[in-house]
Design a protein around this motif. Structure first.
Motif, PDB file in Angstrom:
ATOM      1  N   ALA A  44     -19.638-161.045 -35.142  1.00 45.80           N
ATOM      2  CA  ALA A  44     -18.693-161.468 -36.179  1.00 45.80           C
ATOM      3  C   ALA A  44     -18.702-160.500 -37.355  1.00 45.80           C
ATOM      4  CB  ALA A  44     -19.022-162.885 -36.646  1.00 45.80           C
ATOM      5  N   ASP A  45     -19.872-160.055 -37.750  1.00 47.71           N
ATOM      6  CA  ASP A  45     -19.987-159.102 -38.855  1.00 47.71           C
ATOM      7  C   ASP A  45     -19.279-157.791 -38.506  1.00 47.71           C
ATOM      8  OD1 ASP A  45     -20.812-157.993 -41.285  1.00 47.71           O
ATOM      9  OD2 ASP A  45     -22.727-157.315 -40.467  1.00 47.71           O
ATOM     10  N   ALA A  46     -19.442-157.337 -37.261  1.00 44.54           N
ATOM     11  CA  ALA A  46     -18.788-156.100 -36.824  1.00 44.54           C
ATOM     12  C   ALA A  46     -17.269-156.268 -36.834  1.00 44.54           C
ATOM     13  CB  ALA A  46     -19.282-155.714 -35.433  1.00 44.54           C
ATOM     14  N   PHE A  47     -16.780-157.406 -36.325  1.00 42.96           N
ATOM     15  CA  PHE A  47     -15.342-157.674 -36.378  1.00 42.96           C
ATOM     16  C   PHE A  47     -14.838-157.618 -37.815  1.00 42.96           C
ATOM     17  CE2 PHE A  47     -15.358-160.475 -32.303  1.00 42.96           C
ATOM     18  CZ  PHE A  47     -15.098-159.360 -31.516  1.00 42.96           C
ATOM     19  N   ASN A  48     -15.560-158.264 -38.711  1.00 42.57           N
ATOM     20  CA  ASN A  48     -15.127-158.334 -40.108  1.00 42.57           C
ATOM     21  C   ASN A  48     -15.102-156.951 -40.765  1.00 42.57           C
ATOM     22  OD1 ASN A  48     -14.874-161.094 -39.836  1.00 42.57           O
ATOM     23  ND2 ASN A  48     -16.842-161.562 -40.803  1.00 42.57           N
ATOM     24  N   LYS A  49     -16.057-156.100 -40.390  1.00 40.91           N
ATOM     25  CA  LYS A  49     -16.045-154.732 -40.918  1.00 40.91           C
ATOM     26  C   LYS A  49     -14.809-153.987 -40.438  1.00 40.91           C
ATOM     27  CE  LYS A  49     -21.073-154.166 -41.390  1.00 40.91           C
ATOM     28  NZ  LYS A  49     -22.278-153.438 -40.910  1.00 40.91           N
ATOM     29  N   GLY A  50     -14.439-154.216 -39.172  1.00 41.55           N
ATOM     30  CA  GLY A  50     -13.239-153.576 -38.640  1.00 41.55           C
ATOM     31  C   GLY A  50     -11.987-154.053 -39.351  1.00 41.55           C
ATOM     32  N   ILE A  51     -11.917-155.345 -39.625  1.00 47.69           N
ATOM     33  CA  ILE A  51     -10.777-155.898 -40.360  1.00 47.69           C
ATOM     34  C   ILE A  51     -10.680-155.258 -41.738  1.00 47.69           C
ATOM     35  CG2 ILE A  51      -9.826-157.993 -41.398  1.00 47.69           C
ATOM     36  CD1 ILE A  51     -11.203-159.547 -39.075  1.00 47.69           C
ATOM     37  N   ALA A  52     -11.824-155.103 -42.413  1.00 51.32           N
ATOM     38  CA  ALA A  52     -11.833-154.517 -43.756  1.00 51.32           C
ATOM     39  C   ALA A  52     -11.360-153.067 -43.742  1.00 51.32           C
ATOM     40  CB  ALA A  52     -13.239-154.607 -44.340  1.00 51.32           C
ATOM     41  N   LEU A  53     -11.655-152.338 -42.668  1.00 54.57           N
ATOM     42  CA  LEU A  53     -11.252-150.936 -42.575  1.00 54.57           C
ATOM     43  C   LEU A  53      -9.791-150.761 -42.186  1.00 54.57           C
ATOM     44  CD1 LEU A  53     -14.358-149.405 -40.724  1.00 54.57           C
ATOM     45  CD2 LEU A  53     -13.669-148.941 -43.089  1.00 54.57           C
ATOM     46  N   SER A  54      -9.200-151.793 -41.603  1.00 53.09           N
ATOM     47  CA  SER A  54      -7.847-151.673 -41.052  1.00 53.09           C
ATOM     48  C   SER A  54      -6.781-151.757 -42.140  1.00 53.09           C
ATOM     49  CB  SER A  54      -7.607-152.774 -40.017  1.00 53.09           C
ATOM     50  OG  SER A  54      -7.551-154.046 -40.636  1.00 53.09           O
ATOM     51  N   THR A  55      -5.627-151.141 -41.850  1.00 56.73           N
ATOM     52  CA  THR A  55      -4.479-151.222 -42.758  1.00 56.73           C
ATOM     53  C   THR A  55      -3.244-151.769 -42.047  1.00 56.73           C
ATOM     54  OG1 THR A  55      -3.744-148.960 -42.297  1.00 56.73           O
ATOM     55  CG2 THR A  55      -5.333-149.261 -44.091  1.00 56.73           C
ATOM     56  N   GLY A  56      -3.341-152.020 -40.736  1.00 56.87           N
ATOM     57  CA  GLY A  56      -2.197-152.505 -39.989  1.00 56.87           C
ATOM     58  C   GLY A  56      -1.874-153.955 -40.294  1.00 56.87           C
ATOM     59  N   SER A  57      -0.640-154.347 -40.007  1.00 58.90           N
ATOM     60  CA  SER A  57      -0.249-155.743 -40.216  1.00 58.90           C
ATOM     61  C   SER A  57      -0.608-156.604 -39.005  1.00 58.90           C
ATOM     62  CB  SER A  57       1.256-155.839 -40.507  1.00 58.90           C
ATOM     63  OG  SER A  57       2.014-155.189 -39.510  1.00 58.90           O
ATOM     64  N   PHE A  58      -0.893-155.973 -37.839  1.00 59.70           N
ATOM     65  CA  PHE A  58      -1.389-156.684 -36.664  1.00 59.70           C
ATOM     66  C   PHE A  58      -2.644-155.987 -36.159  1.00 59.70           C
ATOM     67  CE2 PHE A  58       2.915-158.282 -36.700  1.00 59.70           C
ATOM     68  CZ  PHE A  58       2.785-159.579 -36.227  1.00 59.70           C
ATOM     69  N   LEU A  59      -3.599-156.801 -35.682  1.00 55.91           N
ATOM     70  CA  LEU A  59      -4.878-156.276 -35.231  1.00 55.91           C
ATOM     71  C   LEU A  59      -5.110-156.643 -33.777  1.00 55.91           C
ATOM     72  CD1 LEU A  59      -7.087-157.401 -38.277  1.00 55.91           C
ATOM     73  CD2 LEU A  59      -5.598-155.389 -38.088  1.00 55.91           C
ATOM     74  N   LEU A  60      -5.547-155.660 -32.981  1.00 56.56           N
ATOM     75  CA  LEU A  60      -5.925-155.872 -31.589  1.00 56.56           C
ATOM     76  C   LEU A  60      -7.394-155.494 -31.440  1.00 56.56           C
ATOM     77  CD1 LEU A  60      -5.326-156.363 -28.542  1.00 56.56           C
ATOM     78  CD2 LEU A  60      -4.641-153.954 -28.410  1.00 56.56           C
ATOM     79  N   PHE A  61      -8.233-156.458 -31.021  1.00 59.52           N
ATOM     80  CA  PHE A  61      -9.658-156.216 -30.857  1.00 59.52           C
ATOM     81  C   PHE A  61      -9.931-155.806 -29.410  1.00 59.52           C
ATOM     82  CE2 PHE A  61      -9.251-159.010 -34.464  1.00 59.52           C
ATOM     83  CZ  PHE A  61     -10.159-158.503 -35.378  1.00 59.52           C
ATOM     84  N   LEU A  62     -10.344-154.562 -29.224  1.00 66.44           N
ATOM     85  CA  LEU A  62     -10.623-154.011 -27.901  1.00 66.44           C
ATOM     86  C   LEU A  62     -12.080-153.549 -27.894  1.00 66.44           C
ATOM     87  CD1 LEU A  62      -9.000-153.279 -25.218  1.00 66.44           C
ATOM     88  CD2 LEU A  62      -8.920-150.952 -26.156  1.00 66.44           C
ATOM     89  N   ASN A  63     -12.958-154.377 -27.362  1.00 69.28           N
ATOM     90  CA  ASN A  63     -14.386-154.086 -27.439  1.00 69.28           C
ATOM     91  C   ASN A  63     -14.780-152.919 -26.546  1.00 69.28           C
ATOM     92  OD1 ASN A  63     -14.556-156.308 -29.139  1.00 69.28           O
ATOM     93  ND2 ASN A  63     -15.224-157.696 -27.525  1.00 69.28           N
ATOM     94  N   SER A  64     -15.918-152.302 -26.828  1.00 67.63           N
ATOM     95  CA  SER A  64     -16.380-151.189 -26.008  1.00 67.63           C
ATOM     96  C   SER A  64     -16.567-151.649 -24.566  1.00 67.63           C
ATOM     97  CB  SER A  64     -17.687-150.612 -26.548  1.00 67.63           C
ATOM     98  OG  SER A  64     -18.725-151.571 -26.494  1.00 67.63           O
ATOM     99  N   GLY A  65     -16.036-150.878 -23.634  1.00 67.54           N
ATOM    100  CA  GLY A  65     -16.061-151.233 -22.214  1.00 67.54           C
ATOM    101  C   GLY A  65     -14.756-151.834 -21.754  1.00 67.54           C
ATOM    102  N   ASP A  66     -13.979-152.416 -22.670  1.00 62.34           N
ATOM    103  CA  ASP A  66     -12.659-152.943 -22.334  1.00 62.34           C
ATOM    104  C   ASP A  66     -11.635-151.821 -22.453  1.00 62.34           C
ATOM    105  OD1 ASP A  66     -13.908-155.420 -22.143  1.00 62.34           O
ATOM    106  OD2 ASP A  66     -13.439-155.942 -24.223  1.00 62.34           O
ATOM    107  N   VAL A  67     -10.558-151.929 -21.678  1.00 62.14           N
ATOM    108  CA  VAL A  67      -9.541-150.868 -21.686  1.00 62.14           C
ATOM    109  C   VAL A  67      -8.151-151.469 -21.776  1.00 62.14           C
ATOM    110  CG1 VAL A  67     -10.992-149.281 -20.354  1.00 62.14           C
ATOM    111  CG2 VAL A  67      -9.377-150.788 -19.145  1.00 62.14           C
ATOM    112  N   LEU A  68      -7.227-150.703 -22.314  1.00 65.70           N
ATOM    113  CA  LEU A  68      -5.824-151.110 -22.319  1.00 65.70           C
ATOM    114  C   LEU A  68      -5.298-151.048 -20.890  1.00 65.70           C
ATOM    115  CD1 LEU A  68      -4.779-149.146 -25.508  1.00 65.70           C
ATOM    116  CD2 LEU A  68      -5.072-151.620 -25.312  1.00 65.70           C
TER     117      LEU A  68
END
Length: 250
Positions: A74-98
């Motif tokens: 959860a802390d890692a997710f929140n850090k990513g949210i804080a760094l982001s500037t987009g209006s939509f967020l897609l969480f793609l964890n390490s090992g997962d692929v588009l």
């Protein structure tokens, strides 16, 4: 989308910890996208397996990154949210692929300021999973695929970030806060991501289901006794399913 409205921007957020090989697969899937209309955020929990060097080697792909110890997923997710500037967020964890190299192009055309969340399908272990259209069933368990959702960043401003007290099920707990906004969830009938099998929520399924129970109690969505019964029912169902698959393999 209304042509007079500004096009929504997409931030992809990848969190990782000591999963260099998985992170490399994720990077490859992001790098091969036909559309470059996104920003890419990477949050590393202070890995010691070469992940930090891999991140350094891919700074041409990465918009912003951070590598430091964290207090959990959860802390890692929140850090990513804080760094982001987009209006939509897609969480793609390490090992997962588009899912393919046109996934981002599809998302950029499907996203709209008129929706809060866009949900697609997800593939796990060669099987495709679709979310339940009636999200009222979300109070029972998590039917929303976190790695196949584009979430409006404004929701995190309005309803708060992920609860860091949850080691598991933090995305489910967060979703239970959204009841007033579930009518603004749209669906795309397309596989958006391929999830690496054996994730922590799968391997620790008992802890995950009990985390769901705690989330229901925190948000007052289900009486305690009924919630506990639902939890034990889902644990028994998962146990029987895993046992049956082991028998088939033997």
């Amino acid at each position: 989308m209304n042509e007079s409205s500004p096009a929504p921007t997409l931030s992809i957020i990848t969190i990782c910890y000591n999963n260099r090989l998985g992170l490399e697969r994720t990077f490859d899937s992001v790098r091969t996208q036909v559309s470059r209309n996104f920003e890419y955020i990477v949050v590393d929990g202070g890995s010691t397996d070469g992940s930090k060097q891999l991140i350094a080697d891919n700074t041409d792909l990465i918009t912003a990154h951070k590598s430091e110890p964290d207090r959990g997923i959860a802390d890692a997710f929140n850090k990513g949210i804080a760094l982001s500037t987009g209006s939509f967020l897609l969480f793609l964890n390490s090992g997962d692929v588009l899912a393919d190299n046109e996934t981002i192009m599809h998302l950029n055309s499907a996203l709209s300021q008129d929706i809060d969340i866009l949900v697609g399908d997800i593939e796990i272990g060669g099987s495709k999973y679709s979310y339940r259209k009636d999200l009222h069933w979300q109070i029972l368990r998590n039917y929303l695929p976190h790695q196949a959702m584009c979430i409006g960043k404004e929701l995190f401003i309005s309803y708060g970030l992920y609860d860091q007290s949850y080691r598991l099920g933090m995305d489910y707990e967060w979703s239970l806060r959204l009841n007033p906004r579930l009518t603004r969830v749209a669906r795309t009938p397309r596989v958006l991501s391929v999830m690496e099998p054996g994730g922590i929520s799968t391997s620790c399924y008992k802890g995950t289901f009990w985390a769901y129970h705690a989330a229901r109690q925190k948000n007052g969505t289900c009486p305690r006794s009924i919630s506990a019964f639902i939890t034990m029912l889902f644990i028994a169902k998962r146990y029987c399913g895993l046992s049956f698959r082991r028998l088939l393999r033997n």
